[in-house]
Design a protein around this motif. Structure first.
Motif, short mmCIF file in Angstrom:
data_model
loop_
_atom_site.label_atom_id
_atom_site.label_comp_id
_atom_site.label_asym_id
_atom_site.label_seq_id
_atom_site.Cartn_x
_atom_site.Cartn_y
_atom_site.Cartn_z
N GLN A 1 56.32 11.92 -4.42
CA GLN A 1 55.23 12.72 -4.30
C GLN A 1 54.06 12.32 -4.14
N PRO A 2 54.09 11.77 -3.11
CA PRO A 2 52.65 11.19 -2.68
C PRO A 2 51.41 12.13 -2.57
N ALA A 3 50.32 11.67 -2.66
CA ALA A 3 49.21 12.46 -2.68
C ALA A 3 48.93 12.72 -1.14
N LYS A 4 48.32 13.74 -0.66
CA LYS A 4 48.08 14.46 0.32
C LYS A 4 47.02 13.32 1.20
N THR A 5 47.56 12.66 2.07
CA THR A 5 46.38 11.76 2.88
C THR A 5 46.11 12.29 4.17
N GLY A 6 45.08 12.18 4.78
CA GLY A 6 44.80 12.66 6.17
C GLY A 6 45.40 11.67 7.08
N GLY A 7 44.74 11.71 8.29
CA GLY A 7 45.60 10.66 9.51
C GLY A 7 44.73 9.52 9.37
N ASN A 8 43.75 9.20 8.59
CA ASN A 8 42.94 8.02 8.79
C ASN A 8 42.48 7.58 7.31
N VAL A 9 42.99 6.48 6.80
CA VAL A 9 43.09 6.06 5.54
C VAL A 9 42.07 4.66 5.70
N THR B 1 40.61 9.88 4.17
CA THR B 1 41.07 9.33 2.67
C THR B 1 40.60 8.02 2.56
N ILE B 2 40.06 7.92 1.12
CA ILE B 2 39.54 6.36 0.92
C ILE B 2 40.27 6.16 -0.72
N ILE B 3 41.00 5.18 -0.57
CA ILE B 3 41.48 4.59 -1.75
C ILE B 3 40.84 3.08 -2.35
N PRO B 4 39.98 3.41 -3.32
CA PRO B 4 39.44 2.11 -3.59
C PRO B 4 39.93 1.37 -4.68
N ALA B 5 40.58 0.44 -4.25
CA ALA B 5 41.42 -0.58 -5.10
C ALA B 5 40.68 -1.76 -5.51
N ILE B 6 39.66 -1.81 -6.14
CA ILE B 6 38.76 -2.96 -6.29
C ILE B 6 38.97 -3.67 -7.77
N GLY B 7 39.92 -3.18 -8.24
CA GLY B 7 40.43 -3.94 -9.73
C GLY B 7 41.03 -3.11 -10.71
N VAL C 1 38.80 11.08 -1.86
CA VAL C 1 38.83 9.74 -2.62
C VAL C 1 39.98 9.77 -3.58
N ILE C 2 40.79 8.83 -3.52
CA ILE C 2 42.26 8.84 -4.15
C ILE C 2 42.14 7.77 -5.29
N ASP C 3 42.44 7.96 -6.56
CA ASP C 3 42.65 6.58 -7.22
C ASP C 3 43.97 5.80 -7.09
N PRO C 4 43.94 4.56 -6.73
CA PRO C 4 45.02 3.65 -6.40
C PRO C 4 46.33 3.53 -7.05
N LEU C 5 46.15 3.44 -8.33
CA LEU C 5 47.37 3.63 -9.07
C LEU C 5 47.97 5.11 -9.15
#
Length: 269
Positions: A97-105, A210-216, A83-87
């Motif tokens: 220097q992007p955070a490491k993500t898996g294949g399904n985001v 990988t989950i990126i919660p960009a809810i506000g 779970v990655i912070d969107p900012l």
């Protein structure tokens, strides 16, 4: 100017992807601004004691620190790895220097930050990967710019509308899926928008790593009370003498052009 980061330009240079605003544009604008006589102190975080000193040393202060704190997704399992912070994700992308993500985001949210995160994520997962945007209302009601939404859809990123996340599922403390429920739009809420209501028994899972919660986003000023930062209609002056505020710091997450306009009008005031 006092900036806690080591890169000038705030959210514009740190978080907006280059396919929306090129680095060349920023590299042209910032030196021109600094050449007008502005002294920039970077890597300079402000706390309460330092703010008191600034009030003593300067007759006018303008707070333009933006909405640099992501709203926390409050569902079970959100502390799992993946779970990655969107900012933070966007900051990393802009620094190559992007955070490491898996294949399904999975991206959660419907605003510009969600869309901004989806497009570089799509480039990172490669041809075999997937990026899915989950939004609790319909695509038509997404607050992101229309052009950006269409760009996302044209690239092959799926937008799953009328969907609410309810739980992060993990294995060995690593994200393995996002459990969601289907929604219907019910009666209008106080803001005039129809309220999404989850349908009982509609639970389903989206497999992901990988989950990126960009809810506000919310105000990141923690050295002054929010009450002291209130302004009167038509004014940028806070309740503190000589202290003005504008942009996302005043409005909440908004747009660069609104922030630019606030800066000009606050200067005139």
């Amino acid at each position: 100017g006092f900036d806690q980061k080591d890169i000038a330009g705030g959210m514009v240079s740190a978080a907006i992807p280059s396919f929306r605003l090129t680095s060349e544009s920023i590299e042209t604008a910032i030196p021109r601004i600094l050449a007008s006589g502005i002294q920039l102190h970077d890597n300079h975080a402000i706390d309460h004691a330092r703010f008191i000193e600034l009030q003593r040393d300067y007759s006018v202060i303008f707070l333009a620190s933006g909405a640099q704190r992501s709203v926390v997704l409050k569902i079970a399992g959100v502390e799992a790895e993946g779970v990655i912070d969107p900012l933070e994700f966007l900051y990393g992308v802009n620094r190559n220097q992007p955070a490491k993500t898996g294949g399904n985001v999975v991206i959660i949210g419907g605003g510009n930050t969600a869309i901004d995160a989806a497009r570089p994520a799509f480039r990172l997962v490669g041809a075999e990967g997937t990026v899915t945007v989950v939004y609790r209302r319909t695509i038509r009601e997404m607050p992101a710019d229309r052009g950006e939404i269409e760009a996302v859809r044209n690239e092959g990123i799926q937008i799953m509308e009328l969907t609410t996340p309810i739980k992060v599922i993990s294995k060995n403390n690593k994200v393995s899926a996002l459990q969601c429920m289907r929604n219907v739009l019910a009666i209008q809420g106080v803001d005039g928008r129809r309220v999404p209501v989850s349908v009982p028994g509609s639970e389903f899972e989206i497999s992901c790593d990988t989950i990126i919660p960009a809810i506000g986003q919310e105000l990141a000023i923690d050295f002054i009370s929010h009450e002291a930062l209130q302004t009167s209609p038509g004014s940028y002056l806070t309740r503190l003498p000589g202290v003005y505020i504008g942009g996302d710091a005043m409005r909440g997450a908004s747009t660069a052009i609104n922030a630019i306009g606030d800066g000009r009008k606050a200067a005139a005031e």
